[in-house]
Design an enzyme around this catalytic site. Structure first.
Site, short mmCIF file in Angstrom:
data_model
loop_
_atom_site.label_atom_id
_atom_site.label_comp_id
_atom_site.label_asym_id
_atom_site.label_seq_id
_atom_site.Cartn_x
_atom_site.Cartn_y
_atom_site.Cartn_z
N ASP A 78 -14.80 -70.32 3.83
CA ASP A 78 -16.20 -69.97 4.02
C ASP A 78 -17.17 -70.96 3.42
O ASP A 78 -18.31 -70.62 3.13
CB ASP A 78 -16.46 -68.56 3.48
CG ASP A 78 -15.90 -68.38 2.07
OD1 ASP A 78 -15.74 -69.38 1.37
OD2 ASP A 78 -15.62 -67.23 1.70
N CYS A 79 -16.72 -72.20 3.19
CA CYS A 79 -17.65 -73.24 2.72
C CYS A 79 -17.16 -74.59 3.21
O CYS A 79 -16.03 -74.72 3.69
CB CYS A 79 -17.78 -73.23 1.20
SG CYS A 79 -16.28 -73.75 0.35
N CYS A 82 -13.94 -75.80 1.52
CA CYS A 82 -12.76 -75.12 2.06
C CYS A 82 -12.37 -75.74 3.40
O CYS A 82 -11.19 -75.96 3.69
CB CYS A 82 -13.04 -73.64 2.27
SG CYS A 82 -13.35 -72.71 0.76
N CYS A 470 -22.28 -78.78 -3.72
CA CYS A 470 -22.30 -77.47 -3.03
C CYS A 470 -23.64 -77.21 -2.34
O CYS A 470 -23.69 -76.92 -1.15
CB CYS A 470 -22.04 -76.35 -4.03
SG CYS A 470 -20.33 -76.16 -4.51
N ASP A 512 -39.81 -75.79 35.94
CA ASP A 512 -39.64 -75.50 37.36
C ASP A 512 -40.63 -74.40 37.72
O ASP A 512 -41.08 -73.65 36.84
CB ASP A 512 -38.21 -75.04 37.61
CG ASP A 512 -37.99 -74.60 39.06
OD1 ASP A 512 -38.36 -75.37 39.96
OD2 ASP A 512 -37.48 -73.49 39.26
N THR A 514 -40.54 -71.90 40.79
CA THR A 514 -40.01 -70.64 41.31
C THR A 514 -38.97 -70.05 40.37
O THR A 514 -37.98 -70.69 40.03
CB THR A 514 -39.38 -70.85 42.70
OG1 THR A 514 -40.35 -71.45 43.56
CG2 THR A 514 -38.92 -69.54 43.29
#
Length: 813
Positions: A78-79, A82, A470, A512, A514
């Site tokens: 989760d980092c 890691c 970090c 665009d 249409t």
């Protein structure tokens, strides 16, 4: 004959893997009866004497025998640090030919040779590093497509059922699996989470050491040493394992060296505090990751788990109607489901009976319920407010709008922003450089200037802690992930950090007309016969346009249906790109085309030309119905501007953005619509003209293109940022860098504001991360701050940049 298949139907991994496509093309070319094979990212075309689909499963199994893909759920990744450690482990597995890593989703997709490696090898390499690995298989496994597209060059999805190979066991998608890092956002107490337990253990040990020191001062140092070693042991193990897989200069290495060094110079109490604060920093990173993932889980939870399936015979005879509840995963394309008031729509589909107001806000962000009736599309996850609906299922559970949103968001998290890529490259040299500078600070003053060893070792260790990257590493991905998640919850899909950064820097937006600036539902306003009656004119025009999905064709067909005219049979329908539709009626070629096309065939009379100019000046699109080359009459059609378009364009102008409309419509109609909306217009453009104009505009700065049709796809790809409107085709959505699920021009304004807010937070985060380090660097060298305060330069900065980034989750314009 020409046979067309979806690439992902033949080999699920081929759409994302060039090597898979090459293997697929080689295998297809060897099949009996196949003359040529062309394998693209989205589509496979075969020139073959017979349909070879019976050989597909064996062919795919043969490919996967030497080259296969698997997805691994890596719990605890989760980092960024890691991710580097896991990346090093994956690269050391024999036979790996490629991988994609997304630490925000805790997922690694690997491509490898199964004769050299197995999923167990990946577990063996990764799990000793302190992570839990769960192999996941893509839903669907090997698929055998159904009847291919018609024997021409058009590709269609015929809703074939997937056939899973014996070796594949589809399970839940990884995005829905439980993760310890997600415990923070699932109601689990922080002290029971994987990152929370070390904080508790270290904190308790530190408190015990302090109490022990109150009664036995002479042994207090040993208590702090025990707290440091026991609390910091897991970080030292991570540092060692990281070094073994090629990541010796990790954050864990810096922290471990500083803690051990502090013990060696007699500063065990500060070492224990450093370990505690570092553990708190790890906990906060887990909280941030969990909050970011919560948005994806919230999307996945929108669709109901079950649906009320109407039996086929009951659908034909409602007197004895009976429904039964089934899991949504079992719904098949073409089945009928019943949706009661207050219920959620279980699948993307089309209403075949009933009418109701649907709350699409969970999916598109549209705040006001939308009235829908027979023929209208509905999204999985929308809430049916008041009426009973019968809906035909158009997409399976793994292919509905919510599933596509989740896939796009997760892919976006994998795609790094330019700033993030720069910081990643910078960090490769930054950490070793910090360690070298710390060593010089320790050695040089005592050797050259007679400084006290204890003092300069202490300052060098503090420098190691200050240098922990970090906060810097998380500063950009935290902001980008929060921005993408915030957008997804409001119907703004952004495909990656690069797109999110670019959107806020565009100076010009090309629209665009249409379906983008206008409603996309043009209606016939005038029917002017010249040589035939009004009913015959409508009948012939409808005969030419039969089967067409073009908005103008639909308007003519709807008018013919309202007038209840008898439409004659037609044949040999074809399109003259950007100019006309042509068909044969009663042996004569007829056409419905632009006035320019009609004039190319034969000069128009002055009175006819005057009528055309008058209608066009009113903002109407004029089509000429021809018994080639003779004009039979005129049909005028108008598509009204979206109610919110003018206000949205004014807001964009206030943001300093230049707006221009690109349309294939005639100049007068283009000017009429542009005049209402207050923007520049370039009209009568073919698709290649739009490409040329965008390329020219890019010379003056970044350009975004907003469109919704197939003919917009090249321009969307050519622009610096392509934005597809929610009602657009799949081609436009796949080509674009961002998509608006809600059919509103204001969504473009939301994208710009969200992007600029994200860029602002990224800049602030980098300033916080580097600024705090600079301040603590100076104060440490001057002897003002100590070790535990030095770790605050990183842990404190991590807290600040994470909190700052999470503010985006509550984004409101």
């Amino acid at each position: 004959m020409t046979l067309t298949y979806k690439t992902d139907d033949l080999l699920p991994s081929a759409e994302d893997c060039a090597q898979c496509r090459a293997l697929l093309q080689n295998a297809l070319q060897k099949l009996p009866g196949v003359k040529t094979a062309r394998v693209g990212e989205k589509e496979v075309q075969l020139e073959a004497a017979t349909d070879p689909q019976t050989a597909f499963p064996e062919m795919v199994e043969a490919i996967q025998a030497t080259h296969t893909h698997s997805t691994l759920k890596v719990d605890g990744m989760d980092c960024a640090s890691c991710a580097k450690t896991v990346e090093g482990a994956v690269c050391r597995v024999p036979g790996v030919s490629g991988y994609k890593l997304n630490y925000m989703a805790e997922r690694v997709e690997v491509a490898y040779d199964p004769t050299q490696a197995s999923l167990e090898d990946f577990k063996t390499k990764i799990e000793p590093l302190g992570y839990k690995v769960t192999p996941l298989v893509r839903p669907g496994g090997i698929r055998a497509p159904g009847k291919p597209a018609h024997d021409d060059h058009s590709g269609h999805d015929h809703g074939a059922k997937p056939v899973t190979s014996p070796s594949s066991k589809p399970i839940k998608d990884a995005s829905l699996e439980h993760s310890h890092a997600e415990e923070h956002s699932q109601g689990v107490a922080w002290f029971n989470t994987r990152q929370g337990r070390p904080v508790v253990i270290t904190g308790v040990l530190l408190a015990l050491a302090w109490l022990f020191g109150r009664f036995e001062p002479q042994y207090a140092e040993w208590g702090y040493i025990a707290a440091t070693l026991i609390g910091g042991w897991q970080f030292a193990i991570k540092a060692w394992r990281g070094a073994l897989v090629g990541n010796p200069f990790s954050i864990n290495t810096l922290m471990s060296l500083a803690a051990v060094g502090a013990i060696l110079i007699g500063e065990a109490a500060e070492a224990a505090v450093v370990v505690l604060l570092f553990a708190v920093g790890e906990l906060l990173e887990g909280v941030a990751a969990g909050r970011a993932r919560a948005g994806i889980r919230a999307l996945a939870a929108l669709a109901p788990k079950t649906a009320f399936l109407v039996h086929e015979q009951d659908h034909r005879d409602r007197k004895g109607e009976h429904t039964h509840e089934v899991p949504v995963e079992q719904l098949e394309v073409g089945q009928i489901v019943l949706i009661q008031p207050g219920g959620r729509v279980p699948a993307d589909g089309t209403i075949i009976a009933g009418s109701s107001a649907l709350d699409d806000s969970p999916v598109t962000g549209e705040s006001v319920p939308v009235n829908k009736t027979v023929g209208d599309c509905v999204y999985a996850g929308s809430i049916n407010t008041d009426g009973v609906l019968r809906v035909r299922v158009d997409k399976s559970a793994e292919d509905n709008t919510i599933a596509r949103i989740i896939q796009l968001v997760e892919e976006a998290q994998e795609a790094k922003a330019p700033t993030e890529r720069f910081i990643d490259r910078f960090s490769r040299y930054y950490t070793p450089m910090v360690m070298l500078i710390a060593l010089l600070v320790i050695v040089v003053p005592p050797f050259l200037f007679g400084g006290a060893w204890h003092e300069w070792i202490y300052k060098g260790l503090a420098l190691l802690l200050i240098g922990c990257p970090c906060a810097l590493l998380i500063s950009v991905p935290a902001a980008v992930t929060s921005g993408i998640s915030a957008g997804a919850r409001r119907g703004l899909l952004i495909k990656g950090g690069a797109a999110l950064e670019s959107i806020g820097t565009v100076g010009t937006i090309a629209f665009d007309k249409t379906g983008t600036l206008t409603e996309g539902r043009p209606k016939v306003t005038d029917v002017i016969p010249l040589e035939v009656s009004e009913s015959e004119l409508l009948a012939k025009a409808a005969a030419v346009e039969q089967g067409s999905s073009h908005p103008l064709a639909k308007a003519i067909l709807n008018k013919a249906a309202e007038a209840q005219v008898q439409i004659p049979p037609s044949s040999e329908q074809k399109a003259v790109q950007g100019k006309a539709a042509v068909a044969t009626i009663d042996g004569r070629e007829h056409a419905v085309g632009s006035p320019r096309y009609a004039a190319e065939l034969a000069p128009l009379e002055a009175t006819v030309q005057q009528q055309i100019e008058t209608l066009e000046a009113q903002g109407k699109t004029v089509t000429v119905v021809l018994n080639v080359p003779k004009p039979l009459g005129l049909i005028a059609i108008r598509d009204e501007a979206r109610p919110d378009a003018k206000a949205a364009l004014a807001e964009l102008k206030a943001l300093g953005i230049q707006n221009v409309m690109l349309t294939g419509d005639n100049t007068r109609t283009g000017r009429a619509i542009a005049g209402q909306l207050g923007l520049e217009v370039k009209a009568e453009l073919m698709p290649q003209d739009k490409l040329r104009i965008i390329e020219e505009m890019k010379q003056g700065g970044k350009v975004a293109m907003v469109g919704d049709g197939i003919n917009d796809a090249p321009a969307l790809a050519q622009a610096d940022v392509g934005i597809a409107m929610g009602g657009g085709t799949d081609v436009a959505l796949e080509t674009a860098d961002a998509a608006l699920l809600r059919n509103s021009v204001r969504g473009v304004v939301d994208l710009i504001v969200l992007s600029r807010a994200t860029l602002s937070i990224i800049r602030a985060n980098i300033a916080i991360a580097l600024g705090l380090k600079a301040v603590f660097l100076v104060t440490t060298l001057l002897g003002i701050t100590n070790l535990w305060m030095a770790i605050l330069a990183d842990t404190g900065a991590t807290v600040l940049v994470t909190a700052n980034a999470l503010r985006l989750l509550g984004f409101k314009r």
